[in-house]
Design an enzyme around this catalytic site. Structure first.
Site, PDB file in Angstrom:
ATOM      1  N   ARG A  58      21.321   1.273  46.763  1.00  0.00           N
ATOM      2  CA  ARG A  58      22.048   2.457  46.306  1.00  0.00           C
ATOM      3  C   ARG A  58      22.443   3.259  47.542  1.00  0.00           C
ATOM      4  NH1 ARG A  58      22.832   6.022  41.770  1.00  0.00           N
ATOM      5  NH2 ARG A  58      24.115   7.576  42.765  1.00  0.00           N
ATOM      6  N   GLU A  66      30.801   6.237  36.640  1.00  0.00           N
ATOM      7  CA  GLU A  66      30.284   5.078  35.920  1.00  0.00           C
ATOM      8  C   GLU A  66      31.435   4.118  35.617  1.00  0.00           C
ATOM      9  OE1 GLU A  66      27.020   4.483  35.304  1.00  0.00           O
ATOM     10  OE2 GLU A  66      26.659   6.296  36.472  1.00  0.00           O
ATOM     11  N   ARG A 100      15.714   0.542  43.321  1.00  0.00           N
ATOM     12  CA  ARG A 100      16.748   0.156  44.287  1.00  0.00           C
ATOM     13  C   ARG A 100      16.416   0.753  45.650  1.00  0.00           C
ATOM     14  NH1 ARG A 100      21.635   2.395  40.681  1.00  0.00           N
ATOM     15  NH2 ARG A 100      20.239   4.161  40.883  1.00  0.00           N
TER      16      ARG A 100
END
Length: 166
Positions: A58, A66, A100
């Site tokens: 990330r 999104e 992540r």
């Protein structure tokens, strides 16, 4: 392409882009980008040949729209244009709530977070604004010039979109 490896002092430096936060270490992890999830998340393959470990990464300090949100696909395409099948230099900072790796990412000599914000394809997290004032300035510029998502009359922040579309 050479196998993923730790960079030494000859690796490109992340400064002066991040003038308010010192680097975590002098070395960057060099990996191959094998997938792009959205405008702020990618998957890399790191390690030695035969022992590759894929990692989801990330990009730190930004939040891209999104996938189903306006400009979500454009943000993903821009990140793919910069990084897909390219070597990425990662300066890791830890893990997020989803496991992540959080990292500063550089592809083709460019800081990915900076490129996404400059293109008007990501927001700067308000909580990160003080650490990354250069990103805030780029976001302000993109908004003023109505670049990318800022061309919309009322762009919706990804965190608001996620809250409304659970």
């Amino acid at each position: 392409m050479a196998a993923c490896r730790r960079a030494t002092a000859t690796a490109p430096r992340f400064y002066p882009l991040f003038t308010t936060a010192p680097p975590v270490s002098a070395a960057a992890l060099l990996c191959l980008v094998i997938a792009i999830s959205d405008g702020d998340t990618l998957t890399v393959r790191c390690g030695t040949p035969g022992a590759w470990r894929p990692q989801r990464v990330r990009v730190v300090a930004i939040d891209a729209p999104e996938s189903r949100q306006a400009f979500g696909q454009r943000a993903r395409q821009n990140l793919a244009r910069l990084c897909f099948r390219q070597q990425a230099a990662l300066r890791t900072l830890g893990r997020d709530d989803y496991g992540r790796t959080l990292a500063h990412v550089r592809c083709q000599g460019q800081d990915v977070g900076t490129a996404q914000v400059r293109a008007g394809l990501a927001w700067v997290y308000a909580s990160q604004a003080k650490r990354y004032p250069h990103l805030v300035a780029l976001q302000r510029q993109a908004r003023a010039s109505q670049t990318g998502l800022w061309s919309q009359p009322r762009p919706q922040a990804p965190w608001d979109y996620r809250r409304r579309h659970r």
